[in-house]
Design an enzyme around this catalytic site. Structure first.
Site, mmCIF file in Angstrom:
data_model
loop_
_atom_site.group_PDB
_atom_site.id
_atom_site.type_symbol
_atom_site.label_atom_id
_atom_site.label_comp_id
_atom_site.label_asym_id
_atom_site.label_seq_id
_atom_site.Cartn_x
_atom_site.Cartn_y
_atom_site.Cartn_z
ATOM 1 N N ASP A 1 4.100 -22.391 62.449
ATOM 2 C CA ASP A 1 3.984 -23.066 61.121
ATOM 3 C C ASP A 1 4.023 -24.468 61.278
ATOM 4 O O ASP A 1 3.201 -25.194 60.678
ATOM 5 C CB ASP A 1 5.303 -22.650 60.232
ATOM 6 C CG ASP A 1 5.346 -21.404 59.794
ATOM 7 O OD1 ASP A 1 4.304 -20.846 59.450
ATOM 8 O OD2 ASP A 1 6.589 -20.933 59.606
ATOM 9 N N TYR B 1 1.779 -15.837 49.881
ATOM 10 C CA TYR B 1 2.195 -16.868 49.264
ATOM 11 C C TYR B 1 1.428 -16.889 47.899
ATOM 12 O O TYR B 1 0.343 -16.500 47.768
ATOM 13 C CB TYR B 1 2.314 -18.404 49.880
ATOM 14 C CG TYR B 1 3.007 -18.457 50.646
ATOM 15 C CD1 TYR B 1 3.908 -17.391 51.560
ATOM 16 C CD2 TYR B 1 3.459 -20.109 51.303
ATOM 17 C CE1 TYR B 1 5.042 -18.040 52.341
ATOM 18 C CE2 TYR B 1 4.387 -20.167 52.042
ATOM 19 C CZ TYR B 1 5.192 -19.221 52.680
ATOM 20 O OH TYR B 1 6.050 -19.661 53.559
#
EC number: 3.2.1.18
Length: 449
Positions: free
Chosen positions: A131, A382
């Site tokens: 990330d 997402y």
């Protein structure tokens, strides 16, 4: 004619030709000079008109996105864009990305995304499941286009980000740096205007979707602290890229991450991710003075992932399967709510939109509309909200829209990389259709074999 006479005659002829040629050249030069003088004079005369036009265009292009209208009444969702970036990236130069989101000005909609400083099907795509790295940057491209080096604009160095347009310029928020001391850099019209330092020294992070603008002010929510326990949450009010006010939420037992925010009748509503202990979504709504209210979506139609099967909801956190989560969104309409969620209860696959006419305040699991977006057999990821202001659409209301990230690669598939494409939909009060709009790329790629 003797030889001397021939020489004199030839010389005279050459001299005459030379004089004529010289006169023609002089005449040509005079003609060019006169023509150039006339053109230059015309240009000088036209310059004030050109400047006037330029200033007029700038005045027309700059507005204030009021955000005072209510959300448009809708009955379903019409497909708005699909970039097919993974399919195209098997052969073309396409960025490895995650966390794409869409934001619109009064002139255009753009896809923003966090790159990994690498292209698909290239050696630098190895290990991009991570990330946070110093190579990640926020970039943007026209909505619906695959993000590539040829159509994308650099915005900020960031591994967490947000962006929005106030009617005059783009505001971008890019967070980068070490986990124990990251800094958010605010840019307005591409120029650094302010910074926000991590106040808890524990992974400062923001929305991964658009901030919200009302009457020239823009608003965002940030989190600092544990991802699996009580953290600190702040709302920031910004004007022309500078923080003018902030407030820390008094929210014990609440967990807010990756909020999806939108304006509605002059106020802001954010629907967020509880990564600590809720399988329903927390919300915070506030006015332009940052006076706020907090709660959880009460519906028994749960919106997070993982989550239990639909049942009896709660206006506080629903604990079963509450740990972990995924970024998501909802749109509030009075006591009702449009809920976007994965189809699977335990993996990021499939996507659907559900209308629960009593779900904002009621705890039952009944609903009246379900629209399929992605089949449960295909990967999603997402999702988040964005809006189209009346200044863009010409409507007298704010159009609600959403995007869905379609994650491919690691950790679920046998590749060396992680990336995604995206689709988006906008609310309409006319005919729509449910279907499946998956990523559609055939894996693995050449680099993975």
């Amino acid at each position: 004619m003797n030889p001397n006479q021939k020489i004199i005659t030839i010389g005279s002829i050459c001299m005459v030709i030379g004089i004529v040629s010289l006169m023609l050249q002089i005449g040509n030069m005079i003609s060019i000079w006169v023509s150039h003088s006339i053109q230059t004079g015309n240009q000088h005369q036209a310059e004030p008109i050109s400047n006037t036009n330029f200033l007029t265009e700038k005045a027309v292009a700059s507005v204030t996105l009021a955000g005072n209208s209510s959300l448009c009444p809708i009955s379903g969702w019409a497909v708005h864009s699909k970039d097919n970036s993974i399919r195209i990236g098997s052969k073309g130069d396409v960025f490895v990305i995650r966390e794409p989101f869409i934001s619109c000005s009064h002139l255009e909609c753009r896809t923003f995304f966090l790159t990994q400083g690498a292209l698909l099907n290239d050696k630098h795509s190895n290990g991009t499941v991570k990330d946070r790295s110093p190579h990640r940057t926020l970039m943007s491209c026209p909505v619906g286009e695959a993000p590539s080096p040829y159509n994308s604009r650099f915005e900020s160095v960031a591994w967490s980000a947000s962006a929005c347009h106030d009617g005059t310029s783009w505001l971008t928020i890019g967070i980068s740096g070490p986990d124990n001391g990251a800094v958010a850099v605010l840019k307005y019209n591409g120029i650094i205007t302010d910074t926000i330092k991590s106040w808890r020294n524990n992974i400062l992070r923001t929305q991964e979707s658009e901030c919200a603008c009302v009457n020239g002010s823009c608003f965002t929510v940030m989190t600092d602290g544990p991802s699996n326990g009580q953290a600190s949450y702040k709302i920031f009010k910004m004007e022309k890229g500078k923080v003018v006010k902030s407030v820390e939420l008094d929210a014990p037992n609440y967990h807010y991450e990756e909020c999806s925010c939108y304006p509605d009748a002059g106020e802001i509503t954010c629907v967020c991710r509880d990564n600590w202990h809720g399988s329903n979504r927390p919300w915070v709504s506030f006015n332009q003075n940052l006076e706020y209210q907090i709660g959880y979506i009460c519906s028994g139609v749960f919106g997070d992932n993982p989550r239990p099967n639909d049942g009896t909801g709660s206006c506080g956190p629903v604990s079963p399967n509450g740990a972990y989560g995924v970024k998501g969104f909802s749109f509030k309409y009075g006591n009702g709510v449009w809920i976007g969620r994965t189809k699977s209860t335990n993996s990021r696959s499939g996507f659907e939109m559900i209308w629960d006419p009593n779900g904002w305040t009621g705890t039952d699991s009944s609903f009246s509309v379900k629209q399929d977006i992605v089949a449960i057999t295909d990967w999603s990821g997402y999702s988040g909200s964005f809006v189209q202001h009346p200044e863009l659409t010409g409507l007298d209301c704010i159009r609600p829209c959403f995007w869905v990230e379609l994650i491919r690669g690691r950790p679920k598939e046998s590749t060396i990389w992680t990336s995604g494409s995206s689709i988006s939909f906008c609310g309409v009060n006319s005919d729509t259709v449910g279907w499946s709009w998956p990523d559609g790329a055939e894996l693995p790629f050449t680099i993975d074999k």
